[in-house]
Design an enzyme around this catalytic site. Structure first.
Site, mmCIF file in Angstrom:
data_model
loop_
_atom_site.group_PDB
_atom_site.id
_atom_site.type_symbol
_atom_site.label_atom_id
_atom_site.label_comp_id
_atom_site.label_asym_id
_atom_site.label_seq_id
_atom_site.Cartn_x
_atom_site.Cartn_y
_atom_site.Cartn_z
ATOM 1 C CB ILE A 69 33.815 34.389 45.485
ATOM 2 C CG1 ILE A 69 32.669 34.842 44.591
ATOM 3 C CG2 ILE A 69 34.989 35.312 45.282
ATOM 4 C CD1 ILE A 69 32.032 36.161 45.044
ATOM 5 C CB ALA A 70 34.967 30.111 41.864
ATOM 6 N NE ARG A 115 32.194 41.156 32.771
ATOM 7 C CZ ARG A 115 32.473 42.453 32.899
ATOM 8 N NH1 ARG A 115 33.282 43.017 32.037
ATOM 9 N NH2 ARG A 115 31.969 43.182 33.859
ATOM 10 N N GLY A 132 26.733 38.981 35.858
ATOM 11 C CA GLY A 132 26.311 39.558 37.140
ATOM 12 C C GLY A 132 26.177 38.493 38.220
ATOM 13 C CG LEU A 133 24.903 34.873 37.195
ATOM 14 C CD1 LEU A 133 24.870 33.639 36.297
ATOM 15 C CD2 LEU A 133 23.618 34.971 38.014
ATOM 16 N N GLY A 134 28.659 36.398 39.565
ATOM 17 C CA GLY A 134 29.719 36.465 40.579
ATOM 18 C C GLY A 134 29.342 37.541 41.592
ATOM 19 C CD GLU A 153 43.997 36.919 52.996
ATOM 20 O OE1 GLU A 153 43.227 35.965 52.778
ATOM 21 O OE2 GLU A 153 44.288 37.314 54.137
ATOM 22 C CG ASN A 161 41.609 37.704 40.257
ATOM 23 O OD1 ASN A 161 40.951 38.157 39.306
ATOM 24 N ND2 ASN A 161 41.195 36.685 40.972
ATOM 25 C CE1 TYR A 196 35.712 39.617 45.789
ATOM 26 C CE2 TYR A 196 38.079 39.796 45.495
ATOM 27 C CZ TYR A 196 36.940 39.030 45.574
ATOM 28 O OH TYR A 196 37.030 37.674 45.434
HETATM 29 C C1 LIG Z 1 35.715 36.930 39.971
HETATM 30 C C2 LIG Z 1 34.501 36.229 39.368
HETATM 31 C C3 LIG Z 1 33.788 35.444 40.483
HETATM 32 C C4 LIG Z 1 33.541 37.285 38.785
HETATM 33 O O1 LIG Z 1 32.386 36.631 38.321
HETATM 34 P P1 LIG Z 1 31.478 37.158 37.104
HETATM 35 O O2 LIG Z 1 30.167 36.472 37.223
HETATM 36 O O3 LIG Z 1 32.178 37.049 35.825
HETATM 37 O O4 LIG Z 1 31.371 38.700 37.470
HETATM 38 P P2 LIG Z 1 30.081 39.632 37.253
HETATM 39 O O5 LIG Z 1 29.549 39.478 35.894
HETATM 40 O O6 LIG Z 1 29.148 39.427 38.393
HETATM 41 O O7 LIG Z 1 30.739 41.084 37.360
HETATM 42 C C5 LIG Z 1 30.667 41.856 38.550
HETATM 43 C C6 LIG Z 1 31.769 42.884 38.540
HETATM 44 O O8 LIG Z 1 33.060 42.247 38.518
HETATM 45 C C7 LIG Z 1 33.964 43.009 37.710
HETATM 46 N N1 LIG Z 1 34.317 42.235 36.525
HETATM 47 C C8 LIG Z 1 33.804 41.027 36.174
HETATM 48 N N2 LIG Z 1 34.431 40.575 35.072
HETATM 49 C C9 LIG Z 1 35.348 41.492 34.721
HETATM 50 C C10 LIG Z 1 36.311 41.581 33.685
HETATM 51 N N3 LIG Z 1 36.427 40.613 32.759
HETATM 52 N N4 LIG Z 1 37.107 42.666 33.634
HETATM 53 C C11 LIG Z 1 37.004 43.637 34.557
HETATM 54 N N5 LIG Z 1 36.106 43.635 35.587
HETATM 55 C C12 LIG Z 1 35.289 42.552 35.664
HETATM 56 C C13 LIG Z 1 33.211 44.266 37.337
HETATM 57 O O9 LIG Z 1 33.414 45.226 38.362
HETATM 58 C C14 LIG Z 1 31.772 43.785 37.338
HETATM 59 O O10 LIG Z 1 30.845 44.839 37.551
HETATM 60 P P3 LIG Z 1 30.171 45.572 36.261
HETATM 61 O O11 LIG Z 1 29.334 44.501 35.596
HETATM 62 O O12 LIG Z 1 29.368 46.653 36.881
HETATM 63 O O13 LIG Z 1 31.313 46.018 35.391
HETATM 64 C C15 LIG Z 1 34.902 35.263 38.214
HETATM 65 O O14 LIG Z 1 35.677 35.977 37.278
HETATM 66 C C16 LIG Z 1 35.691 34.038 38.652
HETATM 67 O O15 LIG Z 1 35.099 33.031 39.035
HETATM 68 N N6 LIG Z 1 37.047 34.102 38.584
HETATM 69 C C17 LIG Z 1 37.901 32.977 38.939
HETATM 70 C C18 LIG Z 1 37.960 32.765 40.433
HETATM 71 C C19 LIG Z 1 38.480 33.995 41.138
HETATM 72 O O16 LIG Z 1 39.441 34.630 40.705
HETATM 73 N N7 LIG Z 1 37.865 34.300 42.298
HETATM 74 C C20 LIG Z 1 38.266 35.408 43.133
HETATM 75 C C21 LIG Z 1 39.290 34.935 44.087
HETATM 76 S S1 LIG Z 1 39.815 36.227 45.182
#
Ligand SMILES: CC(C)(COP(=O)(O)OP(=O)(O)OC[C@H]1O[C@@H](n2cnc3c(N)ncnc32)[C@H](O)[C@@H]1OP(=O)(O)O)[C@@H](O)C(=O)NCCC(=O)NCCS
Length: 222
Positions: free
Chosen positions: A123-124, A131, A133-135, A157, A162, A169
């Protein structure tokens, strides 16, 4: 399976579609920006072609696609001061629309169904679109798929370091159930193994629907 998020009074903004072979180059590009080590493009092609238990999605930002198309159309307009007759100019690239469609991909995710367990494999989000809400929207889509394909639990996993992903999750009810030592070969980092409770349990369903409704509302009003 398709999810569409329409922003108030506007066109559809975010769309989740099944990943196709055409999407792979852009998926690989985002993967390189998101992970320390990556799969070769052939691995995705194999997953899409040969693995009937694999389910992959891409997230598109339709605004990017529309902007790209508008730019191409603007560039296509005949200019008054051209020195050459139009017929001598190279014809317009046919690939203009598909490439705008590819550029609109800003995230992706996938899972495998193993008997009645959905294993999240990836998931990426592109770093420029985090940040928002798209992840979370991607994770919601994977859980929706898990319901559709008859999974009872969702598991994954995640690197012990991370915290960002772990927070996401945990928000969706995943709990730590174990550790895989030195799971990641690039730095020998351990992996936390996380599981949801039974996703058909009324308490999980209710919480999931609550979170999903709040997320869609947030995305629609952004
Ligand atoms: C993990 C990932 C998909 C999250 O995507 P994102 O679009 O930034 O996340 P969202 O904006 O949808 O945030 C959803 C929740 O994730 C958590 N979160 C996201 N960014 C965060 C940060 N910088 N610090 C702490 N928590 C965070 C929070 O719980 C957040 O919920 P909230 O908005 O109610 O606080 C993104 O950081 C990513 O692509 N990372 C690299 C790849 C990766 O590590 N994938 C997971 C492999 S297991």
């Amino acid at each position: 399976m398709q999810v569409r998020v329409r922003q108030k009074g506007k066109k559809v903004r975010y769309v989740i579609d099944r990943m196709t072979m055409l999407d792979v180059p852009r998926v690989v590009e985002i993967e390189r920006l998101a992970y320390p080590s990556t799969w070769p493009p052939s691995a995705y092609r194999k997953e899409l072609q040969d693995n009937r238990w694999a389910h992959y999605v891409v997230l598109r930002d339709k605004q990017i696609a529309d902007e790209r198309v508008a730019t191409v159309q603007e560039a296509d307009k005949p200019r008054r001061n051209r020195l050459f007759p139009l017929s001598l100019l190279p014809s317009r690239p046919v690939a203009a629309v598909p490439s705008s469609d590819l550029a609109s991909i800003i995230g992706f995710a996938g899972l495998w169904l193993m008997v009645d367990e959905a294993h999240v494999t990836t998931i990426a989000m592109h770093p420029d679109f985090r940040r928002l809400g798209l992840g979370e929207l991607l994770l919601v889509s994977l859980i929706d798929i898990s319901y559709e394909i008859g999974a009872k639990w969702v598991t994954l996993e995640v690197r012990v370091s991370n915290y960002t992903a772990q927070n996401l999750y945990r928000k969706y009810g995943f709990r730590e159930e174990g550790l895989r030592h030195r799971y990641y070969s690039d730095n020998n980092e351990d992996a936390l193994i996380m599981w949801t409770e039974e996703i058909h349990a009324p308490s999980y369903k209710e919480k999931f629907q609550e979170l999903k409704t709040a997320l869609l509302k947030k995305l629609e009003t952004q």
